[in-house]
Design a protein around this motif. Structure first.
Motif: not given
Lengths: 162, 177
Positions: A101-112
């Motif tokens: 649901v987030l258009y701006n994915p948060r910076l996590t260990d999965r999205t770095w």
């Protein structure tokens, strides 16, 4: 003749502008929540634009008339009135519908990688350009070898004696 | 020679990208894991479709493995799904229905027409339980284990193949846990 073409072009531009206006009117048909507090209104608008509708293909909940988008807008308004922060409201939606649901994915260990790759590519490009520039500069500054000087002199002399 | 090899870098990058993108072609963009997997079934307190005075809550879903199916009279694929659900019930799976964004009369008429595989139906006219479940369309099906933890999620309608291929094996798996 030229004048006619200009008119045709103007008509086209006017038509495009009109269709954009109509498109705007259509999206405005989605029920828009009004708040008395302008700060809440602004937060509501930005949340509605940044939360993705889980049902529809690539639409924010503020742009979609699907039932679930309506439910989500209503819930956002309710949570705002309860005094929850933007972050809490995002977490609330993630808890139910996932990170999707987030258009701006948060910076996590999965999205770095997602966030880091463009920056890494820019740095890599800068390094490559710097290397090329340096290599070229070195090439042009290099002194001529004895053999090359001889050849050059021979060429110049040939020009002169002609 | 070394310089020549450098020229192959773009080709290598292209090949890697092509492999990734080719895999993407066969992915279903609407298939996503539920955010509720491995979490407790959300708390609720609602009446049943059968009886407006009977209240049920999440304790309904503990004690044994249960398949929770979110449906509604307004949902055409739910009708196509009923034969599969009836078969599952016949084969000993406990089913609980959630009548989602429906009216009592329409929901009851639906069950009369298409059969009722559900032990009980939770009546969710506002879609509040559906919202907490992250439901964005019906039908959706959740498998809840004996501790009330959501273990499997199925978006869209359950085909006859799905019954054999995924639903029954999942039920079996979580029964033996």
């Amino acid at each position: 003749m030229a004048q006619r073409m200009i008119w045709a072009r103007l008509a086209k531009v006017a038509l495009l502008a009109l269709s954009l206006l109509v498109a705007g009117a259509v999206t405005a048909a989605i029920e828009v929540r009004q708040f008395d507090d302008p700060v809440l209104q602004q937060r509501y608008d930005s949340l509605a634009a940044s939360l993705r509708c889980p049902k529809c293909a690539n639409q924010a909940i503020g742009d979609s008339d699907s039932p679930i988008a309506g439910d989500m807008r209503e819930r956002v308004a309710l949570l705002l009135e309860e005094g929850r922060s933007d972050r809490e409201i995002q977490d609330y939606m993630i808890d139910r519908f996932g990170e999707y649901v987030l258009y701006n994915p948060r910076l996590t260990d999965r999205t770095w990688l997602l966030w880091g790759l463009p920056a890494a590519l820019v740095v890599l490009g800068a390094v490559v350009i710097a290397l090329i520039v340096r290599a070229r500069r070195n090439a042009s500054n290099r002194a001529l070898s004895a053999e090359e000087r001889q050849r050059l002199e021979a060429l110049i002399n040939r020009e002169r004696t002609r | 020679m070394k310089r020549r090899l450098l020229l192959l870098i773009p080709l290598a990058i292209f090949a890697i990208l092509a492999v990734f993108l080719y895999q993407g072609l066969s992915l279903n963009p609407s298939a996503r894991d539920s955010a509720l997997l491995a979490r407790e079934f959300p708390a609720f307190q609602l009446s049943t479709l059968e009886d407006p005075d009977a209240t049920v809550d999440e304790s309904l879903l503990t004690g044994q493995v249960t398949l929770v199916n979110v449906w509604g009279e307004w949902c055409p694929t739910c009708k196509q799904e009923m034969p599969q659900l009836l078969e599952l019930a016949e084969r000993g799976v406990r089913l609980v229905g959630v009548d989602y964004k429906d009216t009592r009369a329409k929901g009851q008429a639906f069950l009369e027409e298409f059969g009722n595989p559900f032990e009980v139906n939770v009546f969710d006219p506002e879609g509040s339980l559906g919202f907490d479940l992250g439901v964005y369309g019906a039908p959706e099906t959740f498998l809840v284990d004996a501790e009330g933890i959501i273990r499997y999620h199925h978006t869209g309608y359950i085909t006859p193949e799905d019954v054999e291929r995924t639903i029954l094996p999942e039920v079996k798996k979580w029964r033996s846990e």
